[in-house]
Design an enzyme around this catalytic site. Structure first.
Site, PDB file in Angstrom:
ATOM      1  N   SER A 136      66.724 -23.736  13.850  1.00  0.00           N
ATOM      2  CA  SER A 136      66.296 -24.940  14.548  1.00  0.00           C
ATOM      3  C   SER A 136      67.262 -26.108  14.365  1.00  0.00           C
ATOM      4  O   SER A 136      67.139 -27.117  15.053  1.00  0.00           O
ATOM      5  CB  SER A 136      64.909 -25.355  14.043  1.00  0.00           C
ATOM      6  OG  SER A 136      63.970 -24.328  14.262  1.00  0.00           O
ATOM      7  N   ARG A 284      32.095  -0.394  24.996  1.00  0.00           N
ATOM      8  CA  ARG A 284      31.937   0.252  23.691  1.00  0.00           C
ATOM      9  C   ARG A 284      30.512   0.036  23.173  1.00  0.00           C
ATOM     10  O   ARG A 284      30.013  -1.095  23.159  1.00  0.00           O
ATOM     11  CB  ARG A 284      32.940  -0.362  22.710  1.00  0.00           C
ATOM     12  CG  ARG A 284      32.829   0.143  21.285  1.00  0.00           C
ATOM     13  CD  ARG A 284      33.279   1.585  21.158  1.00  0.00           C
ATOM     14  NE  ARG A 284      33.413   1.969  19.751  1.00  0.00           N
ATOM     15  CZ  ARG A 284      33.726   3.172  19.349  1.00  0.00           C
ATOM     16  NH1 ARG A 284      33.927   4.140  20.242  1.00  0.00           N
ATOM     17  NH2 ARG A 284      33.839   3.459  18.069  1.00  0.00           N
ATOM     18  N   ILE A 353      38.211  -6.604  18.214  1.00  0.00           N
ATOM     19  CA  ILE A 353      37.128  -6.091  19.051  1.00  0.00           C
ATOM     20  C   ILE A 353      37.378  -4.628  19.409  1.00  0.00           C
ATOM     21  O   ILE A 353      36.437  -3.821  19.459  1.00  0.00           O
ATOM     22  CB  ILE A 353      36.979  -6.958  20.321  1.00  0.00           C
ATOM     23  CG1 ILE A 353      36.352  -8.321  19.960  1.00  0.00           C
ATOM     24  CG2 ILE A 353      36.136  -6.247  21.381  1.00  0.00           C
ATOM     25  CD1 ILE A 353      36.349  -9.314  21.097  1.00  0.00           C
ATOM     26  N   GLU A 379      61.652 -21.254  21.537  1.00  0.00           N
ATOM     27  CA  GLU A 379      61.804 -22.671  21.919  1.00  0.00           C
ATOM     28  C   GLU A 379      61.367 -23.618  20.811  1.00  0.00           C
ATOM     29  O   GLU A 379      60.831 -24.694  21.064  1.00  0.00           O
ATOM     30  CB  GLU A 379      61.031 -22.984  23.215  1.00  0.00           C
ATOM     31  CG  GLU A 379      61.222 -21.995  24.340  1.00  0.00           C
ATOM     32  CD  GLU A 379      62.649 -21.962  24.864  1.00  0.00           C
ATOM     33  OE1 GLU A 379      63.517 -22.620  24.282  1.00  0.00           O
ATOM     34  OE2 GLU A 379      62.888 -21.254  25.847  1.00  0.00           O
ATOM     35  N   THR A 381      60.046 -23.460  16.428  1.00  0.00           N
ATOM     36  CA  THR A 381      58.905 -22.990  15.646  1.00  0.00           C
ATOM     37  C   THR A 381      57.765 -24.007  15.653  1.00  0.00           C
ATOM     38  O   THR A 381      57.923 -25.158  16.070  1.00  0.00           O
ATOM     39  CB  THR A 381      59.328 -22.746  14.194  1.00  0.00           C
ATOM     40  OG1 THR A 381      59.742 -24.003  13.630  1.00  0.00           O
ATOM     41  CG2 THR A 381      60.464 -21.750  14.110  1.00  0.00           C
TER      42      THR A 381
END
Length: 401
Positions: A136, A284, A353, A379, A381
């Protein structure tokens, strides 16, 4: 409510564009994305389809053959494309950052030369700031350009180029000390060069090598590469804007567009994860009923949907702020930070899930689970976004006296 993340106040043209893109995603991207991703295969047929739709010229002005649409329209299209396969949105992201930079900062000759071909998708853009020894900290760039007559000679190594191999135009940020005496602030001695090259790998023009694709955990299909400059000679008329020393500001302007794009990608991936989670939860069954009927799962779905809505709203706000001509680094930073973090959380909840099936490559959620982490670093952190947000807040709320 038919679906999440609706956007109020769109024109008929914007709605028509989004409807076309959504149909393309449902028919041409989602059915093949997982198979192509597992093979790490460049989605050439999909890219050709995007060219036919005119999406490579979406934000390029009509006078240069583009559609002349807003950043908001572009971001909403990216959201739809990322919902299908995030890698495809990466293919157009760097292209649009470079096109935007040329439109905003290029000389008239540069606009006339590049933008019509970029609108058609014939010229495809990539941009390069990062280097192996920095992340960065853009001010630590060591790649350098030295003036030699009517040319500049570029040397150095760049890292993490999305579309590094498939592109034929790269906007490269390097240090250029010409006209900038020793002691000049680092960000005032950087220049962006527009480097044309052949697509592919190896030596793609004299002095310029693209070694090959970097093998990644996710974000496959799209090529991510290094770029090595060794005596690369570039004409002076390929300095973006025609004047050295402005590269840092040009790149940061482009990155604001990129951060809205990454926020849009996070929204799209999160939306797809929610769709997969809510669908699986109704199919499910455990203990005699669909798991969607269990309160614990309903709580997860409620949290996931709320995060999708919140991230979408912040992304739309950041895009509209940029379109208005106002400074939007605060809004873009907030949107990128929130959307990427929420995307990771929504994807993980959808993964939970699915239970054990989420760990299987046969299920789409497995791919999303590997893709979401890239958004946390792309782009800038989360920590960089929080620095930007914090500094801007202190500017806005500075105590007087």
């Amino acid at each position: 409510m038919a679906r999440l993340a609706q956007t109020a106040g769109l024109t008929d043209v914007q709605q028509e564009i989004l409807s076309t893109v959504r149909d393309f995603v449902d028919k041409e991207i989602i059915p093949v994305a997982t198979e192509l991703e597992h093979r790490d295969e460049y989605p050439q047929d999909i890219v050709d389809g995007l060219k036919e739709l005119g999406l490579f010229g979406l934000m390029i002005p009509e006078e240069y053959g583009g559609l002349g649409e807003s950043l908001l329209t572009y971001a909403l299209c990216v959201e739809e494309i990322a919902r299908g396969w995030m890698s495809v949105s990466g293919i157009i992201n760097t292209h649009f950052i470079v096109a935007y930079m040329i439109k905003q900062h290029g000389t008239q000759e540069q606009k006339d030369h590049f933008l019509p071909r970029m609108a058609l998708g014939e010229t495809r853009g990539a941009f390069s700031m990062s280097e192996p020894a920095l992340g960065s900290d853009v001010s630590a760039i060591s790649s350098k350009a030295v003036k030699d007559g009517d040319e500049y000679v570029l040397n150095g190594q760049k890292m993490w180029l999305t579309n590094g191999g498939s592109s034929n135009l790269v906007a490269v940020l390097v240090r250029s000390d010409e006209g900038h005496p020793e002691g000049t602030a680092p960000h005032k001695s950087m220049t962006t060069f527009l480097v044309e090259k052949e697509p592919g790998f190896g030596e793609v023009r004299p002095g310029l090598t693209i070694p090959g694709k970097i093998d990644k955990m996710g974000y496959k299909g799209v090529d991510t590469t290094e770029l090595i400059m060794d005596g690369l000679r570039i004409p002076a008329d390929r300095v973006l804007g025609g004047t050295t020393g402005r590269g840092f500001y040009q790149m940061m302007d482009g990155v604001e567009v990129g951060r809205v794009n990454v926020a849009a990608r996070g929204c799209g991936v999160a939306q797809r994860a929610f769709e997969l989670g809510v669908s699986y939860a109704q199919q499910r069954h455990t203990f005699g009923k669909a798991i969607a009927q269990h309160q614990a799962i309903q709580f997860k779905l409620a949290e996931m949907a709320t995060k999708v809505e919140a991230a979408h709203a912040m992304m739309v706000n950041a895009a509209r702020k940029k379109d208005s001509g106002e400074r939007n680094d605060l809004e873009a930073g907030m949107a990128k930070y929130l959307a990427s973090e929420y995307c990771k959380e929504v994807v993980e909840d959808a993964f939970r899930i699915h239970g054990g099936y989420g760990f299987s490559k046969e299920y789409e959620i497995e791919r999303l689970y590997r893709e979401a982490p890239m958004l946390l670093i792309g782009e800038g952190t989360a920590e960089i976004q929080k620095m930007i947000i914090g500094r801007r807040l202190l500017e806005e709320y500075r105590l007087q006296g």
